[in-house]
Design an enzyme around this catalytic site. Structure first.
Site, short mmCIF file in Angstrom:
data_model
loop_
_atom_site.label_atom_id
_atom_site.label_comp_id
_atom_site.label_asym_id
_atom_site.label_seq_id
_atom_site.Cartn_x
_atom_site.Cartn_y
_atom_site.Cartn_z
CG ASP A 285 -62.42 -72.87 -129.77
OD1 ASP A 285 -61.54 -72.21 -130.35
OD2 ASP A 285 -63.26 -73.53 -130.37
CG HIS A 308 -57.96 -74.32 -129.39
ND1 HIS A 308 -58.97 -74.65 -130.27
CD2 HIS A 308 -57.75 -75.44 -128.65
CE1 HIS A 308 -59.35 -75.90 -130.07
NE2 HIS A 308 -58.63 -76.40 -129.08
#
Length: 477
Positions: A285, A308
């Site tokens: 993430d 991310h």
């Protein structure tokens, strides 16, 4: 006859006197002998209470005369301020519950200045969800040189423990978390829960509660330092700071698999005056995520990816006010990531994101290298709203590298009614990682300037400054 009696009496008295004199001389020689054995000629014999007593039995004194390996016991370690958890009963075998030993060592170290809770190398310590709370004396250190880990998955988690957090450090000032060891999250079984993204039986996310613990959380604390550790495989966020001020993070290695869900590396919320330096973060993430209430954050020398990227947000959920300001990201590498430099807000929020600087950023095979998304939504049910978080004063300088051609490398999707303003682009050069140069940058209601020609060319920024958001009270923080 009387004269004879007097003479006899005189001789008797004289004899008694001579006998007494001999006895006095005998006592005198006795004391001289004692001085030769133990005392100097100028010091009296030490009284019994000042002499070293006989060694007490172990039942009454836990302190050995010479510390025995592998570490000192609690009382002996206190002399140096180091509280080795093995001396408090930690087995360090990877299966025994060492929580009581850690809490006892914490309590002892918390009570003295510059106390150190030591989890030594060569051991694997398993502890359950625990809150290490203050206030404590200044200079407290939690040092992990071995391996520290939670129970293995939700089935092993004690029923009475919180499933939202594992290690919590609460109400502390001037604490350091450091060491040469590893904090292992045992996240695998949590990632496979059917309520996690793409983990359902047919590849879809199952409904229902999906509690998973944040690995390390600092809450309402100040003047914190975290450095040197390897932190890996968290069930959810690896490290989270809530309501903190004065944080320095340096030389960390944070890692989990690319597809591990919701495993943000470092998350900041309502936290001010933060430095994150010279660290490696790869996870499933956001590499670093910055939530509302954060200001004066400096990120430098960090390598992200796969991840991310570095995200501000999401902000303004459920029509809330969000305030983020003075964020600087420089000398950073982002590689193999779904996003590079991202700002994401929900429709309907208020407040502002302002004073954001990205400088000297290297991209390698990154989707959405530069993205502002003010239509962030996790479902198709999000309604259009007229209010939004105001995004202002963004600077992108010397942003270079390659992008994944699945998405345009530059994407400014700003609110219909609340434009993004004061965007500056300088020395932005982004080339396709594979294939030809494709999609042009996307802009919607975004105002700014190009100080140099960008690659790919960005002609969609509007000039000037709209009047609709100027001095509006809805966007003040």
């Amino acid at each position: 006859m009387k004269i004879v009696q007097e003479v006899v009496l005189i001789w008797i008295v004289l004899a008694l006197f001579l006998q007494n004199a001999c006895n006095v001389e005998g006592r005198y020689h006795y004391h001289k002998g004692q001085k030769k054995k133990g005392s100097s000629s100028t010091s009296p014999v030490p009284p019994p209470e000042s002499q070293d007593p006989a060694p007490p039995s172990p039942a009454y004194s836990p302190v050995p005369a010479v510390p025995s390996p592998p570490g000192p016991d609690p009382s002996n370690s206190s002399s140096s301020g180091i509280y080795d958890v093995t001396a408090f009963g930690a087995a360090g075998d990877g299966s025994s519950d060492d929580t009581p030993a850690f809490t006892a060592a914490w309590k002892a170290a918390c009570a003295v200045e510059s106390g150190v809770v030591l989890a030594p190398s060569g051991h694997t310590f398993m502890i359950t969800s625990t809150i290490f709370s203050g206030p404590c004396k200044p200079g407290l250190v939690f040092q992990v040189d071995g391996v520290l880990m939670p129970p293995n998955g939700p089935d092993s988690w004690p029923k009475g423990d919180s499933k939202n957090q594992w290690l919590v450090f609460y109400r502390l000032d001037g604490m350091t978390l450091t060491g040469t060891g590893t904090i292992e999250g045992n996240g695998g079984p949590w990632w496979e829960l059917p309520c996690k993204p793409h983990r359902g039986p047919s590849g879809q996310t199952a409904s229902g509660p999906c509690e998973s613990p944040t690995m390390i959380r600092f809450f309402m604390s100040s003047n914190l330092a975290v450095n040197g550790l390897r932190i890996q495989n968290s069930p959810q966020f690896h490290m989270k700071f809530d309501g903190c001020e004065g944080v320095q993070i340096e030389k960390l290695s944070i890692s989990s698999p690319k597809l591990s869900p919701n495993t943000d590396g470092i998350h900041l919320g309502n936290t001010k005056s933060v430095g994150i330096y010279n660290s490696m973060i790869s996870n499933g993430d956001d590499c670093i995520s910055i939530g509302t209430g954060c200001s004066d954050v400096n990120i430098e020398g960090v390598t992200c990816g796969p991840s991310h990227g570095i995200s501000i947000g999401s902000l303004g959920v459920h029509n809330s006010q969000a305030c983020v300001s003075n964020i600087t990201v420089r000398n950073v590498m982002i590689r193999e990531s779904d996003n590079g430099l991202r700002i994401k807000t929900w429709q309907g929020g208020s407040g502002s994101v302002t004073g954001i600087s990205f400088e000297n950023i290297q991209m390698e095979d990154v989707r959405n290298c530069i993205i502002v998304d003010q239509y962030y939504c996790l479902s198709k049910a999000c309604r259009n709203e007229t209010s939004a978080v105001y995004v202002n004063d963004l600077s992108y300088r010397n942003i270079k590298g390659t992008y994944n051609v699945i998405s345009p490398p530059i994407h400014f999707a700003c609110s219909d009614t609340v434009p993004c303003t004061n965007i500056t682009m300088s020395e932005v050069e982004l080339l396709p990682h594979e294939g030809e140069l494709v999609d042009d940058p996307f802009c919607w209601n975004a105002y700014g300037v190009q100080e140099t020609v960008t690659i790919p060319p960005i002609d969609c920024l509007r000039d000037g400054m709209p009047q609709t958001v100027a001095e509006s009270p809805a966007y003040s923080c």
